[in-house]
Design a protein around this motif. Structure first.
Motif: not given
Length: 621
Positions: A133-136, A92-98
């Motif tokens: 936040s990631d959820a937000l 649902s969300i991807i952080h670095q590193p991509i």
């Protein structure tokens, strides 16, 4: 979710709602998308927001919109979408590193989903000052998805409204014009306005000739036009998808109530299948255009029919007004040139065996030139063999110097006998329509009787004023011409001619030879005078010649030449005697009787003083 975050989402929705204001002019999805990114950027405090989408043909990602104005939208990445999707689909969300090229600069990536289907990606850069936040962020992405869904729906509604307003406008314009070219031009203009990235062609038959700069193709049956021909023949929409060429093609028949008048070809680039909503609109446009084309064609046909009827009526009226044959032919030639746009028009009489022909006076000058002989020979042979009219759109005879490609010829038939033919020609191929050919057939059919009557009437007139044996004019005709000349001209000369010893010729050789001698002398006279001079049989072996506007001294030379020529050219050799008299306006009391008596006295002197000579009797002052 905390109260502050809920308030933030509420405020974000409110800002999104403010964007949906048609008065601002945000009527396109791309505009909504870009404005949405700026709103989200200011709410969460990041440096840059960019959305990516997938090109279905190349299966590569491209930048759809960004708050970074330096980025080139529609710039494609050499990135396999399927591999990328496998990596991000379960997240649902991807952080670095991509782990993909060109994404190293972005710290966060969130898939944009609608009903569990990914339709894009939201990339974040410069999130150091973002306290969300990631959820937000995921919730914000959901709200972006919802907003974009509503924005696309609104854009579709606005677009549909605009298109149908255009359809209503173009329908009004279609039915306010009876010009076929104007209808075709309006079709193309409307499509270019509604679908600026599409390509269009009007596929029409050879009968539709447009002089405007329109994208028109000939509608021909070949391997490349099977779908187009199917649309034309069945009157139904045909679709043709080409994965190799990365395009989809729609063929919409331009049909009215009475038939199909062509096919509209619409090419949608970068489309695996033609969009359904576009099919409906283009079909409506094509049907409306087909009806308008039918109305325009029917209007043009009705005007042409009225023009043809007027031509037939005027022609019939003129032909029944007892015109001379040359005047009749000149009239028909002028009308054929103007009505048929013909370059050359000829009317030709033929012999019974078609071996000889005669161009009737009044035809265009070309038919009196050497170049016309080959055409007349070709058409004459063709009519002789086929006994029917000729309609040629692309005549090709190698030995002809002047190349006339379009030819129409109609035989002139009277009492089941072909007496000749009418011929019209033009240098351009397929210049004459079949309707023009049928009209020409009708005109010649109705005109032949008038031509025949004119020829018979002129032949009868010629018989009345012509001596049957010598083919010279009659005495009465010559007398009338002299009297008219004496009232209209300033001077003239009269020559009375007698064949010497004619009784002796009849007694020695017989009356048949005597007649032949008369014919020979008449022939010498005709060969040695002008068209304006008048030769006549005066009576028995006497002949006469009147020379209007010829002085006495010139007339004497002519008479002496006739005396010499007759003795040289006749067989058996005979001689003639001539009495010459003249008149001028200076003698007011002079008249035809006195003119004749002077010539008769001169002839008597010539006969009594040795014959075979010219004697002059001038006016006595």
């Amino acid at each position: 979710m905390e109260v502050l975050e809920k308030q933030l989402i509420a405020n974000l929705k409110s800002r999104f709602f403010d964007l949906i204001d048609t008065e601002k002019g945000l009527l396109y999805y791309e505009q909504f998308l870009k404005e949405m990114l700026y709103v989200v950027k200011s709410f969460i405090g990041v440096d840059e927001l960019t959305t990516f989408n997938c090109n279905h043909w190349s299966r590569e990602l491209f930048i759809e919109a960004s708050t970074n104005e330096e980025l080139n939208t529609n710039n494609q990445f050499t990135l396999l979408y399927d591999e990328f999707q496998d990596y991000v689909s379960s997240k649902s969300i991807i952080h670095q590193p991509i782990p993909f090229k060109n994404f190293e600069q972005y710290e966060l990536l969130i898939p944009l989903k609608r009903n569990q289907e990914v339709f894009g990606y939201l990339a974040f850069r410069g999130i150091a000052n973002c306290n969300c936040s990631d959820a937000l962020l995921v919730e914000i992405a959901k709200e972006c998805c919802s907003f974009l869904h509503k924005a696309r729906g609104l854009c579709d509604v606005i677009f549909e409204e605009k298109r149908y307003k255009q359809l209503f406008r173009v329908t009004e314009k279609f039915h306010s014009s009876m010009d076929m070219d104007a209808v075709l031009e309006e079709i193309i203009d409307t499509l270019q306005e509604v679908y600026p990235t599409f390509t269009y062609y009007l596929m029409l038959s050879h009968d539709n000739n447009s002089h405007k700069n329109l994208p028109i193709k000939d509608l021909e049956y070949d391997n490349e036009n099977i779908s187009a021909m199917q649309a034309y023949l069945t009157g139904t929409i045909q679709l043709e998808d080409s994965i190799q060429e990365k395009r989809s093609i729609l063929y919409a028949p331009l049909k009215g109530k009475q038939g199909v008048y062509g096919v509209l070809q619409v090419i949608a680039p970068n489309a695996m299948t033609f969009p359904n909503r576009e099919i409906e609109f283009i079909t409506l446009l094509a049907n409306t255009a087909g009806t308008a084309m039918e109305n325009a064609q029917l209007y043009q046909q009705s005007r042409k029919l009225i023009s043809d009827l007027q031509l037939i009526n005027e022609t019939s009226h003129r032909l029944n007004s007892n015109l001379r044959l040359s005047d009749t032919i000149s009239f028909m030639t002028e009308h054929f040139q103007s009505s048929f746009d013909a370059e050359e028009v000829g009317f030709v009489l033929v012999s019974d065996d078609f071996e000889q022909w005669k161009v009737i006076k009044g035809s265009t000058s070309f038919f009196y030139s050497e170049g016309a002989s080959a055409y007349l020979q070709y058409i004459s042979n063709k009519i002789k063999n086929e006994r029917d009219s000729i309609f040629l759109g692309d005549l090709n005879i190698e030995y002809l110097l002047t190349k006339f490609k379009s030819v129409m010829a109609v035989p002139m038939v009277q009492t089941e006998k072909i007496m000749g033919f009418a011929l019209v020609m033009h240098r351009l191929p397929y210049h004459f329509s079949f309707e023009t050919f049928k009209l020409m057939q009708s005109l010649i059919h109705h005109s032949t009787l008038a031509f025949t009557n004119s020829m018979l009437r002129e032949e009868l007139e010629k018989m009345v004023i012509t001596d049957h044996l010598t083919k010279l004019h009659s005495r009465n005709f010559l007398t009338e011409k002299i009297q008219r000349s004496m009232s209209e001209d300033a001077f003239g000369t009269f020559i009375l001619i007698d064949i010497d010893n004619f009784k002796q010729i009849n007694d020695s050789y017989g009356h048949q030879v005597g007649d032949e001698v008369l014919v020979q002398v008449s022939s010498v006279i005709q060969d040695n005078i002008r068209d304006a001079d008048i030769g006549a049989r005066w009576g028995g072996e006497e002949l006469a010649l009147y020379l209007p506007k010829i002085q006495l001294d010139v007339a004497v030379v002519i008479a002496e030449r006739l005396v010499r020529k007759v003795s040289e050219l006749t067989h058996p050799s005979i001689t003639i005697s001539c009495g010459v008299s003249n008149w001028t306006k200076e003698h007011d009391d002079d008249n035809f009787t006195k003119l004749f008596k002077r010539a008769d006295q001169a002839l008597y002197v010539a006969k009594e003083t040795g014959k075979n000579k010219v004697i002059v009797q001038e006016v006595i002052a």
